[in-house]
Design a protein around this motif. Structure first.
Motif, PDB file in Angstrom:
ATOM      1  N   GLY A  64       0.812  -1.209   0.000  1.00  0.00           N
ATOM      2  CA  GLY A  64       0.000   0.000   0.000  1.00  0.00           C
ATOM      3  C   GLY A  64       0.845   1.258   0.000  1.00  0.00           C
ATOM      4  N   ALA A  68       1.150   4.424  -2.531  1.00  0.00           N
ATOM      5  CA  ALA A  68       1.107   5.793  -2.018  1.00  0.00           C
ATOM      6  C   ALA A  68       2.211   6.643  -2.631  1.00  0.00           C
ATOM      7  CB  ALA A  68       1.224   5.783  -0.497  1.00  0.00           C
ATOM      8  N   VAL A  84      -3.320   6.602   2.282  1.00  0.00           N
ATOM      9  CA  VAL A  84      -3.450   5.188   1.920  1.00  0.00           C
ATOM     10  C   VAL A  84      -3.528   4.316   3.178  1.00  0.00           C
ATOM     11  CG1 VAL A  84      -2.271   3.233   0.835  1.00  0.00           C
ATOM     12  CG2 VAL A  84      -2.351   5.444  -0.332  1.00  0.00           C
ATOM     13  N   VAL A 108      -6.103  -0.384  -0.799  1.00  0.00           N
ATOM     14  CA  VAL A 108      -6.078   0.438  -2.010  1.00  0.00           C
ATOM     15  C   VAL A 108      -5.379  -0.357  -3.110  1.00  0.00           C
ATOM     16  CG1 VAL A 108      -5.294   2.608  -3.025  1.00  0.00           C
ATOM     17  CG2 VAL A 108      -6.027   2.541  -0.632  1.00  0.00           C
ATOM     18  N   SER A 113      -5.492   3.032  -8.408  1.00  0.00           N
ATOM     19  CA  SER A 113      -4.441   4.049  -8.406  1.00  0.00           C
ATOM     20  C   SER A 113      -4.235   4.597  -9.814  1.00  0.00           C
ATOM     21  CB  SER A 113      -3.133   3.457  -7.879  1.00  0.00           C
ATOM     22  OG  SER A 113      -3.278   3.002  -6.547  1.00  0.00           O
TER      23      SER A 113
END
Length: 558
Positions: A64, A68, A84, A108, A113
């Protein structure tokens, strides 16, 4: 009194009691199932549950943070590490407490993304509108679309037609994506670091992966060590390897190398310096953009619906021996709620993760003895070992709560100690774990075995057809992966959806009935698509070859 047309009559039938579109039918059923299982989900707690929580924590938070880093650059600092981590922890806790299937892990995802990055580019460069309010409205629109899907029982008229053909391709795709992410992380290190640092990064990445794989087999090291030590090494394999290779760069001359480490924040506030709190004033967006946001909202809905449903399906397939009822409609409605909440807070939304969701089930898997009844008799025929998972809420809740804790500045600094080489090694290990339980792997190795050494197959099934089926799956996976490397990446779930009618309407014209029965089956219900077809004899000779062999191995879907 006007008579209804035949078309409208046929349509209205689906909305009546018992019809596929009867409002709230699945939601009522799922709510009843949740009430029946919720208390019992808190009665299962043991060492394996703790180990699973630790493992999923690492496999969730570290990737994650990588997303980010990309989001920070490609969304103009709108989102970063703290957003995130906050989203992953918050949504994970909500689902651990209130979802109908707690085995599903949220976070996420990479496809979202990419979608967010493209939406930011359009907002910032093409239309000159603020990104976060547009995203907030997109997620709010996505929420009511999720509610509609749940209310009108979308699972019954979409996912019930998904077979292992599509699910296995989706699982293999995620394995390839994680191997690719490992390679990209090392490529980034090569571009930014001197040669000696890059060489150590290679050693650190491969070492993290190999040590984790080695320790994961510790349960088979008998008579080395004691049973408890072997179990501990096996259950905490990934955590031990990560901690080991986080510490090694601080030893001796290695400390003088320039190690790339995870980029984190040192305060609990939004990444964007123009924001003071986690809240978006979405009502200030021009009204025309409120309606335009329906378009990205619909794309997000399709992406999240398919991702989450497939994650829930794959983490509850037959090889895990799941017994408790889930609730697809309930979880889609809950996902809509968390999606809208994330939009209002100005953080990226989380949804079902692959391969973390099936890896969660894999980490909880164990074997139990069950009595077997003799055929056509009430007498016992003996016992056999069958797979089961510990179906509970402690492991998803614990990993999500730990992630939420890491939003605080002191723990953010701890995450900042992690070399990016360890992250690359973790990606490799996750890709390996996901690939190792994919049935396609066994059939791939069968491609490399001389025909005389292959096991015998049931009557009507030939290795030619099985091999052609396997090669088709691999080629389709590679093609979809190629799409994920282009600007069309956010649309890749649509390609997975297209595979469903292709499997049901086209492939049965190429492969024979018995071959498809052998290699494929419904992904989230009992039986196979070919069960409803009339018996049609042997397979087609052009694809299936010799089908006169009997007995032999069955695929996981048999």
């Amino acid at each position: 009194m006007t008579s209804q047309s035949p078309w409208s009559s046929r349509t209205l039938v689906h909305f009546r009691k018992g019809g596929k579109l009867e409002p709230f039918r699945l939601l009522r059923h799922d709510a009843h199932s949740l009430r029946r299982r919720w208390v019992s989900d808190w009665t299962v707690f043991n060492q394996l549950v703790i180990a699973s929580a630790v493992y999923v924590f690492f496999t969730n938070i570290l990737p994650g943070i990588t997303f980010a880093s990309d989001l920070y650059v490609l969304t103009g600092r709108s989102w970063g590490t703290v957003e995130v981590v906050f989203s992953t922890g918050l949504c994970g806790v909500i689902f651990a407490l209130f979802s109908a299937q707690p085995l599903t892990i949220l976070g996420v995802t990479g496809p979202f993304s990419v979608l967010a990055e493209n939406l930011y580019e359009l907002c910032d460069e093409s239309f000159k509108v603020p990104f976060l309010p547009v995203m907030a409205w997109s997620l709010i629109h996505s929420a009511w679309m999720h509610y509609l899907l749940a209310i009108f029982n979308a699972h019954d008229w979409t996912m019930q037609y998904v077979t292992d053909f599509s699910a296995d391709i989706f699982s293999l795709l995620n394995s390839i994506i994680y191997f690719h992410k490992a390679a990209m992380e090392l490529k980034r290190t090569h571009e930014q670091m001197p040669l000696d640092s890059f060489l150590y990064a290679m050693i650190g990445a491969v070492g993290t992966c190999l040590v984790a794989i080695l320790l994961s087999t510790a349960a088979k090291w008998k008579p080395l060590f004691g049973r408890i030590i072997r179990m501990g090494l096996s259950e905490y394999a990934a955590a031990i390897s990560i901690i080991l290779f986080v510490g090694i760069p601080y030893i001796g001359d290695l400390a003088s190398l320039d190690h790339g480490r995870l980029a984190v924040q040192t305060s609990f506030r939004p990444t964007n310096p123009d924001r003071d709190i986690f809240f978006v004033r979405f009502w200030e967006l021009p009204v025309e953009w409120v309606f335009i946001a329906v378009i990205p909202g619909a794309i997000i809905t399709i992406l999240f619906y398919f991702d989450h449903e497939i994650s829930s399906i794959i983490c509850t397939v037959d090889r895990y021996g799941v017994k408790k009822p889930g609730g697809y409609a309930w979880d889609i409605a809950l996902l809509g709620t968390t999606t809208a909440l994330c939009g209002i807070l100005g953080i990226p939304p989380a949804n079902g993760l692959l391969p973390q969701a099936p890896l969660h089930s894999e980490s909880l898997r164990h074997w139990v003895e069950e009595e077997q009844a003799a055929p056509d008799s009430e007498e016992r025929a003996g016992t056999c070992l069958v797979p089961r998972v510990y179906e509970q809420r402690y492991s998803p809740f614990t990993q999500a709560a730990m992630i939420l804790v890491f939003v605080s500045p002191p723990f953010q600094r701890v995450l900042g100690l992690t070399p990016t080489s360890v992250l690359a090694g973790l990606f490799m290990f996750m890709g390996y774990q996901s690939l190792s339980v994919n049935p396609m792997l066994t059939r791939f190795f069968h491609l490399l075995i001389p025909p005389s050494e292959l096991p015998k197959l049931p009557s009507g099934v030939g290795w030619g057809g099985v091999h052609a089926y396997t090669i088709t799956q691999i080629l389709v996976t590679v093609a979809i992966f190629a799409v994920t490397l282009t600007v069309a990446a956010p649309g890749f779930p649509l390609l997975i959806i297209i595979l469903v009618p292709i499997r049901l309407c086209v492939m049965n014209q190429i492969w024979g009935r018995e071959t498809l029965r052998f290699v494929d089956g419904w992904a989230c219900r009992e039986g196979k698509p070919e069960d409803a077809e009339p018996v049609g004899g042997a397979d087609r000779g052009d694809m299936d070859g010799n089908g006169d062999l009997e007995n032999g191995e069955r695929s996981k879907s048999q």
